[in-house]
Design a protein around this motif. Structure first.
Motif, PDB file in Angstrom:
ATOM      1  N   THR A   1       0.840  -1.197   0.000  1.00  0.00           N
ATOM      2  CA  THR A   1       0.000   0.000   0.000  1.00  0.00           C
ATOM      3  C   THR A   1       0.876   1.248   0.000  1.00  0.00           C
ATOM      4  OG1 THR A   1      -0.088  -0.146   2.414  1.00  0.00           O
ATOM      5  CG2 THR A   1      -1.968  -1.039   1.209  1.00  0.00           C
ATOM      6  N   PRO A   2       1.530   1.510  -1.147  1.00  0.00           N
ATOM      7  CA  PRO A   2       2.398   2.687  -1.204  1.00  0.00           C
ATOM      8  C   PRO A   2       1.586   3.939  -0.934  1.00  0.00           C
ATOM      9  CG  PRO A   2       1.944   1.842  -3.416  1.00  0.00           C
ATOM     10  CD  PRO A   2       1.408   0.832  -2.440  1.00  0.00           C
ATOM     11  N   GLY A   3       2.164   4.845  -0.138  1.00  0.00           N
ATOM     12  CA  GLY A   3       1.418   6.037   0.242  1.00  0.00           C
ATOM     13  C   GLY A   3       1.693   7.220  -0.662  1.00  0.00           C
ATOM     14  N   HIS A   4       2.866   7.218  -1.322  1.00  0.00           N
ATOM     15  CA  HIS A   4       3.220   8.374  -2.126  1.00  0.00           C
ATOM     16  C   HIS A   4       3.048   8.072  -3.615  1.00  0.00           C
ATOM     17  CE1 HIS A   4       5.487  11.796  -3.688  1.00  0.00           C
ATOM     18  NE2 HIS A   4       5.342  12.328  -2.488  1.00  0.00           N
ATOM     19  N   PRO A   5       2.540   9.030  -4.367  1.00  0.00           N
ATOM     20  CA  PRO A   5       2.347   8.774  -5.801  1.00  0.00           C
ATOM     21  C   PRO A   5       3.650   8.460  -6.529  1.00  0.00           C
ATOM     22  CG  PRO A   5       1.840  11.074  -5.240  1.00  0.00           C
ATOM     23  CD  PRO A   5       1.973  10.321  -3.959  1.00  0.00           C
ATOM     24  N   TYR A   6       4.801   8.976  -6.044  1.00  0.00           N
ATOM     25  CA  TYR A   6       6.055   8.593  -6.689  1.00  0.00           C
ATOM     26  C   TYR A   6       6.337   7.105  -6.466  1.00  0.00           C
ATOM     27  CZ  TYR A   6      10.889   7.834  -7.802  1.00  0.00           C
ATOM     28  OH  TYR A   6      12.030   7.282  -8.322  1.00  0.00           O
ATOM     29  N   THR A   7       6.131   6.638  -5.239  1.00  0.00           N
ATOM     30  CA  THR A   7       6.349   5.220  -4.953  1.00  0.00           C
ATOM     31  C   THR A   7       5.447   4.362  -5.836  1.00  0.00           C
ATOM     32  OG1 THR A   7       6.618   5.908  -2.652  1.00  0.00           O
ATOM     33  CG2 THR A   7       6.548   3.555  -3.075  1.00  0.00           C
TER      34      THR A   7
ATOM     35  N   PRO B   1       0.254  12.407 -10.778  1.00  0.00           N
ATOM     36  CA  PRO B   1      -1.103  12.189 -11.295  1.00  0.00           C
ATOM     37  C   PRO B   1      -2.183  12.796 -10.398  1.00  0.00           C
ATOM     38  CG  PRO B   1      -0.176  10.134 -10.427  1.00  0.00           C
ATOM     39  CD  PRO B   1       0.921  11.144 -10.430  1.00  0.00           C
ATOM     40  N   ILE B   2      -1.910  12.851  -9.092  1.00  0.00           N
ATOM     41  CA  ILE B   2      -2.924  13.423  -8.192  1.00  0.00           C
ATOM     42  C   ILE B   2      -3.060  14.921  -8.485  1.00  0.00           C
ATOM     43  CG2 ILE B   2      -3.552  13.879  -5.786  1.00  0.00           C
ATOM     44  CD1 ILE B   2      -1.918  11.438  -4.997  1.00  0.00           C
ATOM     45  N   TYR B   3      -1.903  15.571  -8.641  1.00  0.00           N
ATOM     46  CA  TYR B   3      -1.929  16.996  -8.947  1.00  0.00           C
ATOM     47  C   TYR B   3      -2.598  17.227 -10.307  1.00  0.00           C
ATOM     48  CZ  TYR B   3      -0.278  21.636 -10.212  1.00  0.00           C
ATOM     49  OH  TYR B   3      -0.209  22.936 -10.621  1.00  0.00           O
ATOM     50  N   ALA B   4      -2.280  16.376 -11.266  1.00  0.00           N
ATOM     51  CA  ALA B   4      -2.862  16.529 -12.600  1.00  0.00           C
ATOM     52  C   ALA B   4      -4.384  16.406 -12.540  1.00  0.00           C
ATOM     53  CB  ALA B   4      -2.282  15.484 -13.554  1.00  0.00           C
ATOM     54  N   ARG B   5      -4.864  15.487 -11.722  1.00  0.00           N
ATOM     55  CA  ARG B   5      -6.309  15.262 -11.611  1.00  0.00           C
ATOM     56  C   ARG B   5      -6.992  16.380 -10.843  1.00  0.00           C
ATOM     57  NH1 ARG B   5      -5.553   9.895 -10.449  1.00  0.00           N
ATOM     58  NH2 ARG B   5      -5.772  10.272  -8.219  1.00  0.00           N
ATOM     59  N   ALA B   6      -6.435  16.671  -9.668  1.00  0.00           N
ATOM     60  CA  ALA B   6      -7.146  17.582  -8.768  1.00  0.00           C
ATOM     61  C   ALA B   6      -6.654  19.021  -8.904  1.00  0.00           C
ATOM     62  CB  ALA B   6      -6.969  17.100  -7.328  1.00  0.00           C
ATOM     63  N   SER B   7      -5.568  19.187  -9.632  1.00  0.00           N
ATOM     64  CA  SER B   7      -4.791  20.431  -9.699  1.00  0.00           C
ATOM     65  C   SER B   7      -4.924  21.279  -8.426  1.00  0.00           C
ATOM     66  CB  SER B   7      -5.093  21.244 -10.954  1.00  0.00           C
ATOM     67  OG  SER B   7      -6.411  21.691 -10.952  1.00  0.00           O
TER      68      SER B   7
END
Ligand SMILES: Nc1ncnc2c1ncn2[C@@H]1O[C@H](COP(=O)(O)OP(=O)(O)OP(=O)(O)O)[C@@H](O)[C@H]1O
Ligand SMILES: Nc1ncnc2c1ncn2[C@@H]1O[C@H](COP(=O)(O)OP(=O)(O)OP(=O)(O)O)[C@@H](O)[C@H]1O
Ligand SMILES: [Mg+2]
Ligand SMILES: [Mg+2]
Lengths: 317, 305
Positions: free
Chosen positions: A239-245, A287-293
């Motif tokens: 369950t990686p917590g960071h989007p980079y991981t 991807p989180i930033y891209a989605r939710a900006s």
């Protein structure tokens, strides 16, 4: 668990920029900390700082080894520690080996200094070490020069050099990259055995997530000069917590799942050292930033809380 | 169509009688990738260095683009240099410490202008800020990518890639593998891809050759070899690849090879793998098996699986 090494808020700055910017971690006796992360994220630079091996850099923060502060310690003190209590397997085997001395002399040298052994005993020990790291016909090859060894054999000489002085802390920087899987397994076993016998604290830096899965108790993931996630190994994989991981795990080639076809890479390019992105260093590729900006990702650097540096903890899993 | 590269019975004996490469043959067509895998010290780099003629073979033949280059002089090799490139296993030592990244990439013949150099740096995940730095100012993976950019700068036909992605994190590794494949599709580049990571080889290669102690013991279509290895050594290799999953890793059955790798200066009689092979019979200790067709690929084993 006894903390042998405690690194707090480490910063390393070169003329070209700040390569390590806020690294904290602890290494415990008998345990293995895995460090993974982007190429150029500061893994080797952090380790070299622990070993006191930076010449043209400003090192700030705190590095406490067995109760002793190493930032600002004298070069002779650091040299003494390196020869006896901490050692490092360097990432770059050929340029860390001396071309004019035989591999046996180079391994024996460390042992002589550490164990105050005779030349003859040290040479015997060098032969044993070569055998331990899987060099065939060690007695014949102890007199070879580094250029007569293959890439993976040189790497194993480095490993032998690091282990022969029986350190309490071992930093292994990509120790098995040039090794095929069978020898790799043998080396990992050897490190594990020494760790169990003598309670060595091991820091294992590697790009090979399979190796991390096999040996690490906990894993620190680095990006752009700082950790983004630090958790028990199983948790990082499951369950990686960071989007980079998450992105890293998705990029792994898996031969057991077929193979062929293009691999998934994290889009975009690694952050610049000179002009690191504002806010979260990963946000331009996230991807989180891209989605939710979410604006906060672009303006504020996330604090490292409960093993995670992300404004949206949990969103990556 | 004749192959781009043809290697025939290639041999290298070093001083002291080390038979590092002992009769290796394969060919690579334009636009194709051949993977070369096998134990540390089995002769992969030596094979690569003979192909680009950094080493002069002690026997056999290397034919590149229709020309026998086995023994041609350095001077006569020069015009071919651009077509035949190598990415070296040891990134730092293969980069001149007194040249900047940009100088290294564009080379003594200044193949690229500043913009071209930076464009190439960007393709390997670096950028303008890296152009004027010296090798010691790079991380391991960055140095490796400079080596890759240097090899690609002359738009070669064949690149020998010796462990080209071993120092890269998996995301950048994916980016480089995808770049190499794209160049292959666009420009018909061919590769000999030396790597110990069988998973990367699976993604890069059309065919694989497995080496053991200076010889090829199995060669064939990648899918065939991986899915159903015929040589016991290949089988052990495939079973030992670590998987990035702690659960699978704990429960996995690995075939552990018996004993130590043999000394290339005095290889065992018969099949050189026999001392470590669980299936070895008398004949294996007496007669060296030759490559022959086994279920759609070539394998050198008296008792293929
Ligand atoms: N001597 C130096 N001078 C200037 N910059 C440096 C120096 N050494 C390293 N750097 C830079 O510092 C950053 C971190 O480098 P480091 O070697 O720690 O990366 P790493 O995480 O070990 O990467 P890799 O996985 O590729 O080995 C990189 O951007 C690198 O270019
Ligand atoms: N210049 C040399 N002189 C003597 N022996 C050498 C020389 N270069 C290589 N060898 C020997 O030849 C054998 C094959 O070496 P080579 O570098 O080709 O192996 P490799 O398959 O590339 O291994 P690795 O995966 O470790 O890089 C080894 O036993 C090595 O010690
Ligand atoms: Mg490094
Ligand atoms: Mg090699």
């Amino acid at each position: 668990m006894t903390a042998l090494l405690q690194v707090t808020d480490l910063r390393v700055t070169f003329a070209a920029g700040t390569a390590v910017d806020g690294v904290s971690f602890t290494a415990h006796q008998g345990r293995t900390l895995g460090i993974v992360g982007e190429s150029g994220s500061g893994k080797s630079v952090s380790s070299l700082a622990v070993m006191g091996l930076h010449r043209n850099a400003i090192v700030e923060g705190s590095i406490v080894f067995d109760g002793e502060e190493l930032v600002g310690a004298s070069p002779s003190r650091l040299r003494a520690l390196r020869g006896s209590r901490m050692s490092m397997i360097f990432q770059d085997p050929l340029s860390s080996l001396h071309p004019y001395y035989t591999v046996g002399e180079q391994i024996a040298e460390g042992y002589r200094l550490h164990a105050k052994a005779s030349r003859r005993a040290a040479r015997e020990r060098a032969v044993e070490m070569l055998a331990d790291v899987g060099i065939p016909s060690p007695r014949a090859r102890v007199a070879d020069y580094p250029h007569q060894f293959s890439g993976g054999m040189r790497q194993r000489v480095m490993i032998a050099m690091a282990l022969v002085c029986e350190p309490d802390l071992l930093i292994a920087d990509e120790p098995t990259t040039a090794l095929d899987v069978t020898i790799q397994a043998q080396i990992l076993e050897l490190i594990k055995k020494i760790q169990e016998e003598r309670g060595v604290a091991v820091i294992m830096i590697t790009h090979d997530l399979g190796v991390v899965a096999r040996v690490a108790d906990e894993v620190m993931v680095m990006y752009g000069g700082a950790p983004v996630e630090h958790a028990p190994a199983r948790q990082v994989f499951k369950t990686p917590g960071h989007p980079y991981t998450r992105g890293l795990l998705d990029s792994i080639p898996r031969h057991d799942l077929g193979g062929g076809g293009p691999l998934q890479a994290i889009p975009g390019s690694p952050p610049s050292l000179l002009t690191p992105p504002q806010g979260c260093r990963f946000h331009p590729r996230c991807p989180i930033y891209a989605r939710a900006s979410a604006e906060i990702c672009a303006t504020e650097r996330p604090a490292f809380i409960a093993g995670l540096a992300c404004h949206y903890p949990g969103a990556a899993t | 169509m004749s192959p781009l590269l043809d290697v025939n019975d290639l041999r290298m004996t070093f001083r002291g009688g080390v038979r590092a490469v002992d009769g290796v043959s394969f060919s690579v067509r334009q636009g194709e990738t051949l993977g070369l895998v096998g134990e540390s010290g089995c002769g992969k780099s030596t094979t690569g260095r003979m192909i680009v003629r950094l080493l002069e073979p002690s026997g056999g033949q290397v034919t590149f683009d229709g020309r026998d280059i086995t023994h041609v002089s350095r001077r006569r090799l020069l015009p071919l240099r651009g077509d035949l490139q190598m990415v070296f296993q040891d990134p730092f030592t293969s980069l001149n410490p007194r040249r900047t990244a940009a100088q290294i990439i564009s080379g003594p013949r200044r193949l690229l202008d500043r913009d071209g150099t930076i464009a190439l740096l960007e393709r390997v995940g670096l950028g303008a800020e890296h152009a004027d730095r010296y090798p010691h100012e790079f991380s391991g993976g960055q140095a490796q990518r400079i080596g890759i950019a240097r090899a690609l700068a002359s738009r070669p036909k064949l690149v020998i890639c010796d462990e080209p992605v071993s120092a890269l994190d998996v995301s950048i590794q994916a980016q480089i593998v995808n770049l190499l494949r794209k160049l292959q599709e666009e420009e018909g580049l061919a590769y000999v891809f030396i790597a110990h990571d069988l998973s990367v080889v699976a993604h890069m290669c059309d065919r694989v050759a497995v080496m053991y102690l200076g010889r090829i013991v199995e060669i064939g279509d990648r899918k065939t070899v991986y899915a159903d290895p015929a040589h016991p050594y290949t089988r052990a290799l495939v079973s030992a690849v670590p998987l990035p999953d702690p659960d699978l890793e704990q429960d996995r059955e690995r075939i552990v090879l018996l004993g130590d790798p043999p000394n290339p200066a005095s290889p065992p009689a018969g099949c050189t793998f026999n001392p470590r092979c669980a299936k070895a019979q008398n004949i294996c200790r007496q007669e060296a098996p030759v490559l022959r067709l086994v279920r759609g690929r070539q394998a050198a084993c008296h008792f293929p699986d």
